[in-house]
Design a protein around this motif. Structure first.
Motif, PDB file in Angstrom:
ATOM      1  N   SER A  13      50.414  29.748  33.388  1.00  0.00           N
ATOM      2  CA  SER A  13      51.865  29.872  33.254  1.00  0.00           C
ATOM      3  C   SER A  13      52.169  30.418  31.876  1.00  0.00           C
ATOM      4  O   SER A  13      51.778  29.858  30.862  1.00  0.00           O
ATOM      5  N   MET A  14      52.831  31.545  31.868  1.00  0.00           N
ATOM      6  CA  MET A  14      53.171  32.213  30.617  1.00  0.00           C
ATOM      7  C   MET A  14      54.690  32.249  30.492  1.00  0.00           C
ATOM      8  O   MET A  14      55.394  32.127  31.503  1.00  0.00           O
ATOM      9  N   PRO A  15      55.189  32.419  29.256  1.00  0.00           N
ATOM     10  CA  PRO A  15      56.641  32.463  29.076  1.00  0.00           C
ATOM     11  C   PRO A  15      57.291  33.508  29.994  1.00  0.00           C
ATOM     12  O   PRO A  15      58.382  33.293  30.535  1.00  0.00           O
ATOM     13  N   PRO A  18      54.329  33.260  35.642  1.00  0.00           N
ATOM     14  CA  PRO A  18      52.935  32.900  35.907  1.00  0.00           C
ATOM     15  C   PRO A  18      52.056  34.137  36.106  1.00  0.00           C
ATOM     16  O   PRO A  18      52.496  35.141  36.673  1.00  0.00           O
ATOM     17  N   VAL A  19      50.812  34.046  35.581  1.00  0.00           N
ATOM     18  CA  VAL A  19      49.832  35.115  35.760  1.00  0.00           C
ATOM     19  C   VAL A  19      48.712  34.559  36.635  1.00  0.00           C
ATOM     20  O   VAL A  19      48.094  33.566  36.283  1.00  0.00           O
ATOM     21  N   THR A  20      48.470  35.191  37.781  1.00  0.00           N
ATOM     22  CA  THR A  20      47.383  34.729  38.632  1.00  0.00           C
ATOM     23  C   THR A  20      46.133  35.529  38.302  1.00  0.00           C
ATOM     24  O   THR A  20      46.044  36.718  38.608  1.00  0.00           O
ATOM     25  N   GLY A  39      33.926  44.566  37.793  1.00  0.00           N
ATOM     26  CA  GLY A  39      35.290  44.918  38.137  1.00  0.00           C
ATOM     27  C   GLY A  39      36.031  45.361  36.900  1.00  0.00           C
ATOM     28  O   GLY A  39      35.560  45.149  35.778  1.00  0.00           O
ATOM     29  N   PRO A  40      37.200  45.958  37.072  1.00  0.00           N
ATOM     30  CA  PRO A  40      37.927  46.488  35.916  1.00  0.00           C
ATOM     31  C   PRO A  40      38.419  45.364  34.998  1.00  0.00           C
ATOM     32  O   PRO A  40      38.517  44.217  35.416  1.00  0.00           O
ATOM     33  N   SER A  41      38.734  45.771  33.775  1.00  0.00           N
ATOM     34  CA  SER A  41      39.203  44.798  32.790  1.00  0.00           C
ATOM     35  C   SER A  41      40.461  44.088  33.311  1.00  0.00           C
ATOM     36  O   SER A  41      41.349  44.722  33.876  1.00  0.00           O
ATOM     37  N   GLY A  42      40.488  42.801  33.140  1.00  0.00           N
ATOM     38  CA  GLY A  42      41.667  42.040  33.535  1.00  0.00           C
ATOM     39  C   GLY A  42      41.656  41.614  34.990  1.00  0.00           C
ATOM     40  O   GLY A  42      42.618  41.000  35.458  1.00  0.00           O
ATOM     41  N   CYS A  43      40.558  41.859  35.718  1.00  0.00           N
ATOM     42  CA  CYS A  43      40.547  41.517  37.135  1.00  0.00           C
ATOM     43  C   CYS A  43      40.218  40.045  37.371  1.00  0.00           C
ATOM     44  O   CYS A  43      40.269  39.568  38.507  1.00  0.00           O
ATOM     45  N   GLY A  44      39.854  39.331  36.306  1.00  0.00           N
ATOM     46  CA  GLY A  44      39.645  37.891  36.461  1.00  0.00           C
ATOM     47  C   GLY A  44      38.198  37.448  36.419  1.00  0.00           C
ATOM     48  O   GLY A  44      37.888  36.296  36.718  1.00  0.00           O
ATOM     49  N   LYS A  45      37.291  38.330  35.984  1.00  0.00           N
ATOM     50  CA  LYS A  45      35.862  37.992  35.961  1.00  0.00           C
ATOM     51  C   LYS A  45      35.578  36.797  35.050  1.00  0.00           C
ATOM     52  O   LYS A  45      34.924  35.827  35.458  1.00  0.00           O
ATOM     53  N   SER A  46      36.081  36.878  33.814  1.00  0.00           N
ATOM     54  CA  SER A  46      35.790  35.798  32.865  1.00  0.00           C
ATOM     55  C   SER A  46      36.423  34.495  33.341  1.00  0.00           C
ATOM     56  O   SER A  46      35.826  33.419  33.225  1.00  0.00           O
ATOM     57  N   ASP A 167      28.592  36.145  29.963  1.00  0.00           N
ATOM     58  CA  ASP A 167      29.791  36.980  30.008  1.00  0.00           C
ATOM     59  C   ASP A 167      29.559  38.195  29.110  1.00  0.00           C
ATOM     60  O   ASP A 167      29.514  38.066  27.888  1.00  0.00           O
ATOM     61  N   GLU A 168      29.400  39.351  29.700  1.00  0.00           N
ATOM     62  CA  GLU A 168      29.119  40.590  28.965  1.00  0.00           C
ATOM     63  C   GLU A 168      28.012  40.388  27.927  1.00  0.00           C
ATOM     64  O   GLU A 168      28.220  40.652  26.743  1.00  0.00           O
ATOM     65  N   PRO A 169      26.839  39.964  28.352  1.00  0.00           N
ATOM     66  CA  PRO A 169      25.794  39.633  27.366  1.00  0.00           C
ATOM     67  C   PRO A 169      25.309  40.843  26.578  1.00  0.00           C
ATOM     68  O   PRO A 169      24.702  40.675  25.528  1.00  0.00           O
ATOM     69  N   THR A 199      29.885  41.568  33.963  1.00  0.00           N
ATOM     70  CA  THR A 199      29.667  42.784  33.170  1.00  0.00           C
ATOM     71  C   THR A 199      30.485  43.973  33.670  1.00  0.00           C
ATOM     72  O   THR A 199      30.858  44.064  34.838  1.00  0.00           O
ATOM     73  N   HIS A 200      30.732  44.863  32.728  1.00  0.00           N
ATOM     74  CA  HIS A 200      31.309  46.169  33.037  1.00  0.00           C
ATOM     75  C   HIS A 200      30.207  47.165  33.344  1.00  0.00           C
ATOM     76  O   HIS A 200      30.453  48.210  33.912  1.00  0.00           O
ATOM     77  N   ASP A 201      29.031  46.833  32.828  1.00  0.00           N
ATOM     78  CA  ASP A 201      27.919  47.777  32.770  1.00  0.00           C
ATOM     79  C   ASP A 201      27.247  47.881  34.131  1.00  0.00           C
ATOM     80  O   ASP A 201      26.580  46.960  34.574  1.00  0.00           O
TER      81      ASP A 201
ATOM     82  N   ALA B 374      38.015  27.708  27.498  1.00  0.00           N
ATOM     83  CA  ALA B 374      38.012  29.018  28.145  1.00  0.00           C
ATOM     84  C   ALA B 374      38.911  30.001  27.396  1.00  0.00           C
ATOM     85  O   ALA B 374      38.496  31.122  27.077  1.00  0.00           O
ATOM     86  N   ALA B 375      40.123  29.577  27.082  1.00  0.00           N
ATOM     87  CA  ALA B 375      41.069  30.480  26.415  1.00  0.00           C
ATOM     88  C   ALA B 375      40.540  30.901  25.059  1.00  0.00           C
ATOM     89  O   ALA B 375      40.695  32.061  24.648  1.00  0.00           O
ATOM     90  N   THR B 376      39.898  29.978  24.337  1.00  0.00           N
ATOM     91  CA  THR B 376      39.380  30.316  23.017  1.00  0.00           C
ATOM     92  C   THR B 376      38.239  31.319  23.120  1.00  0.00           C
ATOM     93  O   THR B 376      38.176  32.285  22.357  1.00  0.00           O
TER      94      THR B 376
END
Ligand code: ATP
Ligand code: MG
Lengths: 249, 383
Positions: A13-15, A18-20, A39-46, A167-169, A199-201, B374-376
């Motif tokens: 939940s952001m000001p 909400p971001v899913t 997957g592309p940046s911001g797709c939720g991998k991390s 995560d992106e080692p 990974t992006h790689d 996680a956020a950090t």
């Protein structure tokens, strides 16, 4: 199964609203699994990886680790679970700069209460395994990026986790060094530890037996690169026993 | 501790602030403790005066010698000595005249001074002088001097009287450069030209056992007089000017401790904020919240502990220097000190520093306790 995630979502939940980040993902990870998430940046991998690693909990859906619902665990129990069952490798290594390579590897072991002799032997073994036997007393600042990542991998394996998350080692490394890290990770998996790499790689992802491609928080496709088909049955824990990672406990 | 330079800075800061704090604690009680020691050093437990005002500040006791005899006869009292304070010009041929305080003491075996050379007072027209007077007049026991007394506050010149110097003595309230002299009450009476020959400013009383009982007996015997034990005298001084030191010390202690708090809080907060990624990584690797939080506390205790240990020798050195400066004020007895060590001060010092270490760590501990893992980890990669 080590992990069974069912209809897992994560909403921040952001000001501005909400971001899913992760939508309704169902996924299981078997012992010895060799999995890449791309997957592309911001797709939720991390975000997905953090939930698999029990550092974040789903907003909805259930995530079972060894059959236990992670969201019912208290912080302490979850810490213990991570300490003993899960290893993390980060893009930025996050070694403690004041400690030597060996001390960094010992850290999770002392936290787990392993006695000194066993700790030292295990640390030696791991340093040799990652090819840094001669650099035990060097501090991170005296190591190259690739060497730091090796120490970080050894640290992640210190307590013989069943699952290693990365995560992106290779995100901070040049191509050649990245490939060395990639083959080290392959070896860790071959020796029995389940491995999930974000990974992006494409080169790194393609080394895995199973690849999930994400988009907008969902799993868009699952592929199994040719010549690297899923093993008939996952390698049972402990049988890879040739090298140090050893999922045996 | 990622940055040794910053940790060193913190330790030095705590050492400096701790030294000040320690000195403030020594100052808050120093004068009172020192004054009590000085009073007890004279060998007398009780001071009897005509009114509540301090000796020399109020009216004199009339018929003092008979009052002293009656007091000395009390079963709870072992000795009583009258003292009359005057001042004098002591002259010796070929020397600059010396202005001196001159006390006349009654007959008693217990005396408030310590003989350094020569003899104690034995007969009339004898004088004891302190080292300063002996040096200024360049006399040794046996020499003759001329005394022009000035008694009861009037400054009219009285006829000179010849005295023999019996000995050189140390007086408890001697100041570093003033001249002090003592003679018998009778001789002082003569030097004063026979004014109020049997008056005294104070009767000093040594108790046999408990000074409080003796003081009670004296008050019963002479309800018109006031008897103060040393403790009461110190208490009266405390209520007077001495409380300023305690107030100053309390204010400065508060300021000092707040400063230490801020310093450590800022250092730890900066240090923690720089390590958020590492801390989140350790949490991801299975370190409990308790563990990473207690690491912050341990860092605080380490900095304050080492700094606090350094602050003690620093504080002692600083106190010695400050004491020397304060004692340059006129009229300060040589044996009076502003900064006096007592074990209790050390205890308070350690307690305050321990509290500082703990309270200073609270805010950074809170940051670490609430750190979202996680956020950090994500922020650290993006930034
Ligand atoms: N703690 C958070 N607070 C708010 N939004 C978040 C948070 N974590 C992730 N997001 C949002 O969730 C979405 C997915 O983020 P995530 O970091 O999982 O993506 P990613 O696939 O790992 O991207 P990248 O490849 O760039 O690392 C993004 O839109 C991101 O802004
Ligand atoms: Mg990411």
């Amino acid at each position: 199964m080590i992990i069974e995630a069912t209809n897992v979502s994560r909403v921040f939940s952001m000001p501005a609203g909400p971001v899913t980040a992760v939508r309704d993902i169902t996924l299981s990870i078997a012992p010895g699994e060799h999995l890449a998430i791309k997957g592309p940046s911001g797709c939720g991998k991390s975000t997905l990886l953090h939930m698999l690693g029990c550092v974040d909990t789903p907003s909805s859906g259930t995530l079972l680790f060894d059959g236990r619902d992670v969201s019912t665990l208290r912080d302490r129990a979850r810490s213990l679970l991570r300490l003993n069952q899960i290893g993390f490798v980060f893009q930025r290594f996050f070694l403690l700069p004041m400690l030597t390579a060996a001390e960094n590897i010992e850290l999770p072991q002392s936290e787990a209460g392993v006695n000194k002799d066993v700790r030292h032997a295990r640390t030696r073994e791991l340093l040799d395994y990652v090819g840094l036997g001669a650099r035990a007393d060097h501090r991170p600042s005296q190591l190259s990026g690739g060497e730091m990542q090796r120490v970080a991998i050894a640290r992640a394996l210190a307590n013989r986790p069943r699952l290693l998350l990365a995560d992106e080692p290779t995100g901070e490394l040049d191509q050649t060094t990245g490939e060395q890290i990639a083959s080290l990770l392959d070896r860790v998996n071959a020796d029995g530890t389940a491995l999930v790499i974000v990974t992006h790689d494409p080169g790194l992802a393609d080394r895995c037996r199973r690849i999930l491609t994400m988009k907008d928080g969902r799993i868009e496709s699952e592929t199994h690169p040719v010549g690297r088909a899923l093993p008939a049955s996952p390698k049972p824990s402990g049988e890879g026993g040739s090298g140090p990672p050893g999922a045996s406990r | 501790m990622r940055q040794p330079a910053r940790a060193t800075l913190g330790i030095l800061g705590v050492a400096a602030v701790g030294a000040l704090l320690f000195d403030m604690l020594l100052l808050s009680q120093g004068l009172v403790i020192s004054m009590r020691n000085l009073l007890e050093q004279s060998g007398f437990d009780i001071r009897v005066t005509a009114t509540d005002s301090l000796p020399q500040g109020g009216p004199m006791i009339d018929n003092a010698s008979s009052a002293a005899r009656a007091i000395a006869a009390l079963p709870s009292v072992s000795a009583a000595l009258t003292i009359r304070f005057a001042s004098a010009r002591i002259e010796r041929a070929g020397k600059t005249p010396v202005r001196s305080s001159l006390q006349g003491v009654g007959l008693s075996d217990t005396r408030p001074w310590t003989i350094l050379r020569g003899n104690d007072l034995q007969r009339g027209r004898e004088l004891l002088i302190n080292e300063n007077a002996a040096r200024m007049l360049d006399v040794t026991p046996g020499a003759s001097v001329t005394v022009r007394a000035s008694c009861s506050g009037d400054s009219e010149a009285l006829p000179p009287v010849e005295f023999r110097v019996a000995g050189v003595a140390a007086f408890p309230f001697d100041t570093p450069d003033a001249a002090t002299a003592a003679t018998s009450a009778a001789s002082l009476g003569e030097a004063c030209g026979g004014q109020e020959p049997d008056a005294a400013d104070v009767i000093m009383v040594a108790a046999k056992d408990d000074p409080v009982i003796a003081a009670g007996d004296i008050s019963q015997l002479r309800p018109d007089l006031r008897a103060f034990t040393n403790d009461e005298s110190v208490g009266r001084l405390e209520q007077g000017g001495f409380t300023y030191f305690r107030q100053i010390s309390t204010v400065l202690t508060t300021v000092t401790v707040s400063f230490a708090l801020l310093l450590i809080t800022v250092l730890l907060t900066v240090s923690v904020n720089q390590r958020l990624g590492e801390i989140a990584a350790l949490r991801a690797l299975g370190f409990t919240r308790m563990r990473v939080v207690s690491d912050v506390l341990a860092e605080s205790i380490l900095i304050v502990g080492i700094g606090g240990a350094l602050s003690l020798p620093l504080g002692v050195a600083l106190a010695a220097g400050l004491d020397r400066i304060l004692k340059r004020m006129p009229q300060i007895p040589e044996n009076l000190h502003f900064f006096v060590f007592e074990p209790q001060a050390l205890g308070v010092h350690i307690t305050l520093l321990a509290l500082t270490a703990f309270v200073a760590a609270l805010y950074p501990m809170r940051i670490v306790a609430r750190l979202p893992i996680a956020a950090t980890l994500r922020d650290e990669v993006i930034s």
